[in-house]
Design a protein around this motif. Structure first.
Motif, PDB file in Angstrom:
ATOM      1  N   THR A  45       0.876  -1.188   0.000  1.00  0.00           N
ATOM      2  CA  THR A  45       0.000   0.000   0.000  1.00  0.00           C
ATOM      3  C   THR A  45       0.905   1.228   0.000  1.00  0.00           C
ATOM      4  OG1 THR A  45       0.027  -0.137   2.409  1.00  0.00           O
ATOM      5  CG2 THR A  45      -1.877  -1.115   1.310  1.00  0.00           C
ATOM      6  N   GLN A  89       1.763   7.596  -0.327  1.00  0.00           N
ATOM      7  CA  GLN A  89       2.697   8.670  -0.693  1.00  0.00           C
ATOM      8  C   GLN A  89       4.154   8.238  -0.514  1.00  0.00           C
ATOM      9  OE1 GLN A  89       1.761  12.436   1.138  1.00  0.00           O
ATOM     10  NE2 GLN A  89      -0.302  12.473   0.294  1.00  0.00           N
ATOM     11  N   GLY A 132       5.771   7.169   2.191  1.00  0.00           N
ATOM     12  CA  GLY A 132       6.452   7.536   3.445  1.00  0.00           C
ATOM     13  C   GLY A 132       7.190   6.350   4.069  1.00  0.00           C
ATOM     14  N   HIS A 133       6.487   5.234   4.260  1.00  0.00           N
ATOM     15  CA  HIS A 133       7.154   4.048   4.822  1.00  0.00           C
ATOM     16  C   HIS A 133       8.211   3.530   3.849  1.00  0.00           C
ATOM     17  CE1 HIS A 133       3.383   3.571   7.366  1.00  0.00           C
ATOM     18  NE2 HIS A 133       4.354   3.513   8.244  1.00  0.00           N
ATOM     19  N   ASP A 148      -0.241  -0.048  -5.501  1.00  0.00           N
ATOM     20  CA  ASP A 148      -1.370   0.789  -5.105  1.00  0.00           C
ATOM     21  C   ASP A 148      -2.455   0.689  -6.177  1.00  0.00           C
ATOM     22  OD1 ASP A 148      -1.321   3.228  -2.728  1.00  0.00           O
ATOM     23  OD2 ASP A 148      -3.056   3.103  -4.061  1.00  0.00           O
ATOM     24  N   ASN A 165      -4.179  -4.125  -7.287  1.00  0.00           N
ATOM     25  CA  ASN A 165      -4.695  -4.445  -5.965  1.00  0.00           C
ATOM     26  C   ASN A 165      -3.741  -5.461  -5.333  1.00  0.00           C
ATOM     27  OD1 ASN A 165      -6.321  -5.640  -3.837  1.00  0.00           O
ATOM     28  ND2 ASN A 165      -8.040  -4.623  -4.841  1.00  0.00           N
ATOM     29  N   PHE A 166      -3.454  -5.299  -4.037  1.00  0.00           N
ATOM     30  CA  PHE A 166      -2.534  -6.261  -3.407  1.00  0.00           C
ATOM     31  C   PHE A 166      -3.151  -7.654  -3.286  1.00  0.00           C
ATOM     32  CE2 PHE A 166      -3.991  -3.881   0.574  1.00  0.00           C
ATOM     33  CZ  PHE A 166      -4.825  -4.883   1.042  1.00  0.00           C
ATOM     34  N   ASP A 215      -0.030  -1.150   4.980  1.00  0.00           N
ATOM     35  CA  ASP A 215      -0.525  -0.061   5.841  1.00  0.00           C
ATOM     36  C   ASP A 215      -1.927   0.241   5.300  1.00  0.00           C
ATOM     37  OD1 ASP A 215      -0.883   2.280   7.298  1.00  0.00           O
ATOM     38  OD2 ASP A 215       0.432   3.479   6.007  1.00  0.00           O
ATOM     39  N   GLY A 229      -6.025   0.980   4.689  1.00  0.00           N
ATOM     40  CA  GLY A 229      -6.814   2.214   4.744  1.00  0.00           C
ATOM     41  C   GLY A 229      -6.409   3.192   3.657  1.00  0.00           C
ATOM     42  N   GLN A 267      -6.237  11.228   0.099  1.00  0.00           N
ATOM     43  CA  GLN A 267      -7.425  10.536  -0.420  1.00  0.00           C
ATOM     44  C   GLN A 267      -8.662  10.895   0.400  1.00  0.00           C
ATOM     45  OE1 GLN A 267      -5.813   6.573  -0.106  1.00  0.00           O
ATOM     46  NE2 GLN A 267      -5.421   6.451  -2.311  1.00  0.00           N
TER      47      GLN A 267
HETATM   48  C1  LIG Z   1      -2.634   4.466   4.485  1.00  0.00           C
HETATM   49  S1  LIG Z   1      -2.192   4.644   2.807  1.00  0.00           S
HETATM   50  C2  LIG Z   1      -0.511   4.184   2.781  1.00  0.00           C
HETATM   51  C3  LIG Z   1       0.396   5.280   3.180  1.00  0.00           C
HETATM   52  C4  LIG Z   1       1.863   4.931   3.067  1.00  0.00           C
HETATM   53  N1  LIG Z   1       2.242   3.875   3.964  1.00  0.00           N
HETATM   54  C5  LIG Z   1       2.729   6.157   3.291  1.00  0.00           C
HETATM   55  O1  LIG Z   1       3.549   6.145   4.211  1.00  0.00           O
HETATM   56  O2  LIG Z   1       2.605   7.126   2.535  1.00  0.00           O
HETATM   57  C6  LIG Z   1      -2.926   3.268   2.051  1.00  0.00           C
HETATM   58  C7  LIG Z   1      -2.736   3.194   0.557  1.00  0.00           C
HETATM   59  O3  LIG Z   1      -3.120   1.889   0.163  1.00  0.00           O
HETATM   60  C8  LIG Z   1      -3.871   1.942  -1.022  1.00  0.00           C
HETATM   61  N2  LIG Z   1      -4.721   0.758  -1.020  1.00  0.00           N
HETATM   62  C9  LIG Z   1      -5.808   0.514  -0.241  1.00  0.00           C
HETATM   63  N3  LIG Z   1      -6.273  -0.721  -0.489  1.00  0.00           N
HETATM   64  C10 LIG Z   1      -5.458  -1.261  -1.437  1.00  0.00           C
HETATM   65  C11 LIG Z   1      -5.430  -2.520  -2.098  1.00  0.00           C
HETATM   66  N4  LIG Z   1      -6.334  -3.471  -1.814  1.00  0.00           N
HETATM   67  N5  LIG Z   1      -4.450  -2.766  -2.999  1.00  0.00           N
HETATM   68  C12 LIG Z   1      -3.520  -1.807  -3.277  1.00  0.00           C
HETATM   69  N6  LIG Z   1      -3.505  -0.587  -2.687  1.00  0.00           N
HETATM   70  C13 LIG Z   1      -4.465  -0.326  -1.778  1.00  0.00           C
HETATM   71  C14 LIG Z   1      -4.610   3.242  -0.968  1.00  0.00           C
HETATM   72  O4  LIG Z   1      -4.915   3.691  -2.267  1.00  0.00           O
HETATM   73  C15 LIG Z   1      -3.587   4.149  -0.257  1.00  0.00           C
HETATM   74  O5  LIG Z   1      -2.805   4.827  -1.187  1.00  0.00           O
END
Ligand SMILES: C[S@@+](CC[C@H](N)C(=O)[O-])C[C@H]1O[C@@H](n2cnc3c(N)ncnc32)[C@H](O)[C@@H]1O
Length: 315
Positions: free
Chosen positions: A45, A48, A50-51, A69, A95-96, A117, A119, A124
């Motif tokens: 996921t 942006q 960050g992780h 993503d 999608n993961f 991570d 959500g 968004q």
């Molecule tokens: C909480 S954010 C992640 C933030 C990231 N860890 C950072 O530090 O910037 C979750 C991300 O996961 C993506 N996401 C949510 N469900 C997903 C899925 N099933 N497959 C792929 N990406 C997904 C969302 O679009 C979002 O960009």
């Protein structure tokens, strides 16, 4: 190898970062998980980035960082952010839930670390096109993946009262689900529900108790919105699929870390790790979920409901 942000579409979009997302539990996570310099890491996921940036900085030129993503904007933004890393960077718009097939398509069978991570990122949540928040009035949509067919408005205006109540109960764990569904159905007899503000107002009306003095701990519409978000984006099915294929993807000693934001997700992770530990597949590194310190919550309110669980693959 030079940094290659492969498959990231429209990299220009990454430059317009309006709302910065602060990665939750980042320090805790980097303390708990050590990655080999030439390892292969998957950020399921990437958001942006960050992780990914924190972990990517630990990789040398022989390492690979793969980011998934469903949101193309997220890939474009993280591509910008990760462009100076020494390791190879591979960004995949997928999608993961399909992680195994997507990695196989790039000739990758095993990895050293998978992070999810769950959500949504802060940008968004405030994106009018996605329409997920009741803090502002937005078109009621909630599809993070724009290729999904059913929006939250389709569900709210189309589902029969019993199914809607069941959905709010199952995915929102709201005991007032029948009452909320009744108010929604009554409202839509005169007017379609098309915005998040409209829906939030209907839920508030359904839950309003005359003379009630004590303020609720959370906004009355929180659980209904959670239920719709989970349903629209198939959140629990996606997580179930990721959890199911993770052991086959992880090298021995490799780790799976999941940060969840609601109890339905956390429960899935907890029981998956526990079951696989009893089968000798995982060693669970977090007997209890790790949570944010008060200091972190003060800086980043999103962290208040985050729970981190980590499992390590054993042979
Ligand atoms: C909480 S954010 C992640 C933030 C990231 N860890 C950072 O530090 O910037 C979750 C991300 O996961 C993506 N996401 C949510 N469900 C997903 C899925 N099933 N497959 C792929 N990406 C997904 C969302 O679009 C979002 O960009």
């Amino acid at each position: 190898m030079a940094n290659q942000a492969e498959n990231a579409q429209n990299p220009e979009a990454g430059k317009e970062l309006t709302v910065e997302h602060i990665p939750v539990l980042a320090e805790t996570l980097t303390k708990q998980v050590a990655v080999p310099r030439d390892g292969t890491l998957v950020d399921a996921t990437i958001g942006q980035g960050g992780h990914s940036l924190l972990f990517g900085e630990k990789l040398g030129p022989g390492g690979t960082l793969i980011g998934f993503d469903v949101d193309e904007n997220a890939l474009a933004r993280s591509s910008q952010r990760l462009k100076d890393l020494a390791c190879r960077v591979l960004l995949i718009h997928s999608n993961f839930a399909g992680i195994r097939e997507a990695l196989a398509a790039h000739g990758i069978e095993r990895v050293d670390f998978i992070l999810a991570d769950l959500g949504y990122s802060s940008d968004q949540l405030s994106d009018l096109k996605i329409g997920i928040s009741f803090q502002e009035d937005m078109p009621l949509d909630m599809r993070i993946d724009r290729s999904l067919e059913t929006s939250a408005a389709d569900i709210v205006n189309g589902l029969d009262e019993t199914s809607l109540a069941d959905l709010i109960f199952q995915f929102g764990e709201d005991r007032a689900s029948r009452r909320i569904a009744r108010y929604v159905v009554r409202h839509r007899e005169t007017e379609q529900i098309t915005t998040t503000g409209q829906l939030a107002a209907i839920v508030c009306k359904a839950l309003y108790r005359p003379g009630q003095k004590k303020r609720a701990r959370i906004h009355p519409a929180t659980r209904t919105f959670q239920a719709l978000r989970i349903a629209v984006n198939h959140e629990l099915d996606n997580l179930t699929q990721l959890l199911a294929c993770a052991p086959d993807l992880l090298n021995s000693q490799g780790c799976l870390a999941v940060i969840s934001f609601h109890s339905l997700e956390d429960r899935l992770v907890k029981y998956d790790f526990r079951g696989k530990a009893s089968e000798g597949i995982y060693r669970v590194l977090t007997k209890k979920p790790l949570v944010a310190t008060e200091n972190e919550v003060q800086v980043n309110r999103r962290a208040r409901s985050a729970k981190l669980r980590i499992a390590q693959r054993i042979e």
